[in-house]
Design an enzyme around this catalytic site. Sequence first.
Site, PDB file in Angstrom:
ATOM      1  N   SER A  86       0.836  -1.193   0.000  1.00  0.00           N
ATOM      2  CA  SER A  86       0.000   0.000   0.000  1.00  0.00           C
ATOM      3  C   SER A  86       0.871   1.243   0.000  1.00  0.00           C
ATOM      4  O   SER A  86       2.056   1.192   0.310  1.00  0.00           O
ATOM      5  CB  SER A  86      -0.898   0.001   1.241  1.00  0.00           C
ATOM      6  N   HIS A  87       0.276   2.373  -0.335  1.00  0.00           N
ATOM      7  CA  HIS A  87       0.968   3.656  -0.165  1.00  0.00           C
ATOM      8  C   HIS A  87       1.077   4.013   1.312  1.00  0.00           C
ATOM      9  O   HIS A  87       1.869   4.853   1.696  1.00  0.00           O
ATOM     10  CB  HIS A  87       0.188   4.762  -0.883  1.00  0.00           C
ATOM     11  N   SER A  88       0.240   3.405   2.114  1.00  0.00           N
ATOM     12  CA  SER A  88       0.159   3.773   3.527  1.00  0.00           C
ATOM     13  C   SER A  88       0.495   2.565   4.389  1.00  0.00           C
ATOM     14  O   SER A  88      -0.095   1.496   4.231  1.00  0.00           O
ATOM     15  CB  SER A  88      -1.265   4.260   3.828  1.00  0.00           C
TER      16      SER A  88
END
Lengths: 221, 233
Positions: free
Chosen positions: B9-11
């Site tokens: 994920s980006h996060s």
Amino acid sequence: MGCGVDEVVAAFHRVAEVITAHRDELVDLDRAIGDGDHGENLTRGFTAVRASLDEGEHGSPAEVLKLVASTLISTVGGAAGPLYGTALLRAAKAVPDRVELGPEDVAAALAAALEGVVARGRAEAGDKTMVDALVPAVAAAERAVGDGGDTRAVLAAASAAAETGARETAPLVARKGRASYLGERSAGHLDPGARSTALVLGAFASPGPSPSRTPGKECEG
Amino acid sequence: MRVAVVLVSHSRALAEGLAELAGQMAPDVRLEAVGGLPGGGLGTDFDAVSTAVADADQGAGLVVLYDLGSARMTAELAAESVGDPDRVLLVDAPFVEGAVAAAVAAQNGGELATVGAAAVAAAPGPEARGPALTGPAAEGAVETAEVRAETFVLRNEVGLHARPAALLTRSIAGLDADVRVRFGDGEVDAASVLALMGLGAGRGDTVTVSATGPDAETALRRVTDLVERNFDE
């Protein structure tokens, strides 16, 4: 004469200078339709590229391209890292053992880079991405080769076409990448990826100064 | 030895939260959450993703799921550079639903291709899809097969929520039976945890479980046992 290893190294130093000088412009473009990190990411990436190029000797243009690719992949992040990285890895594969890059080599490397970006990003011409700078650049480079142009002429033609292609992304509605979430609102802005692609090719084509190393090295005809 | 699942994920918070959610239904599956930049910002870091891909494999291969576009590109590059091409499967699926479906399929001992297919098949849920069989032909289609069915009232606290749904799916895994659960207007395949959860059957609700196929009786008995034990709550 074409582009030897020293010229390719010098060209990437120029790319780093140009990208750093245009950092704020790229930040603004990306802030308008993306997440705003393109200028920062590329500046960080090409600063790292300069450092890794300074670290050792390089055997061939392809080796330099591979080193730049892996450095960008590890340091740029976002979509630009994998896209530029893939483009340069494919370009390296297209000119594996060349000591010098002649006009045909430059055109072949550009075509391979475009294929890589299309495969990785799954974008087509008109999607408002880097592809919109690369497609005309490849076509112009191939035309210049056909016209008997030397390496510098091929690079100049590619650079000019990329510049135009990037400018023409302004009215487009983005269909790929973060900007595509904006739909119609993405129209009216240059695509930051197309713009940075034009800047990279522009730096390659330009004989501009590269104060840190091998001053005045450029790809000669 | 189960297929591992890597979530890119980006996060970091998103990846870790999803690993927690999927892990609840797949306690024995190696779930590798990777997200964010080294400094803590949003983004996908190639080196971190490569490390996750290299470390996750328990011997049965791994599936990689990702959220937004550049996470896919980073995952692809990482898989190409460090992964064994025969043992890494990149899956273009809804991130949350796909991860849960993949984890459950891996928990059930599915092979790499099965786990990947489970993620891809993870659909938005029966509310969006409607009942699996509708129209005049539906009743006949169900009746022609040897159907065994039982009707239960759910007595456990949370009804067919995540954990009970996963237990139900696991109880019938490996059996040669087509098991379906009906609640209200919805009817779903009991092999899909997400579909079961999507029924929205809660405490006190009445559900009908039907089974066809050679192991139909066993399947129905296992489900009956599970419901009567209140899903071990």
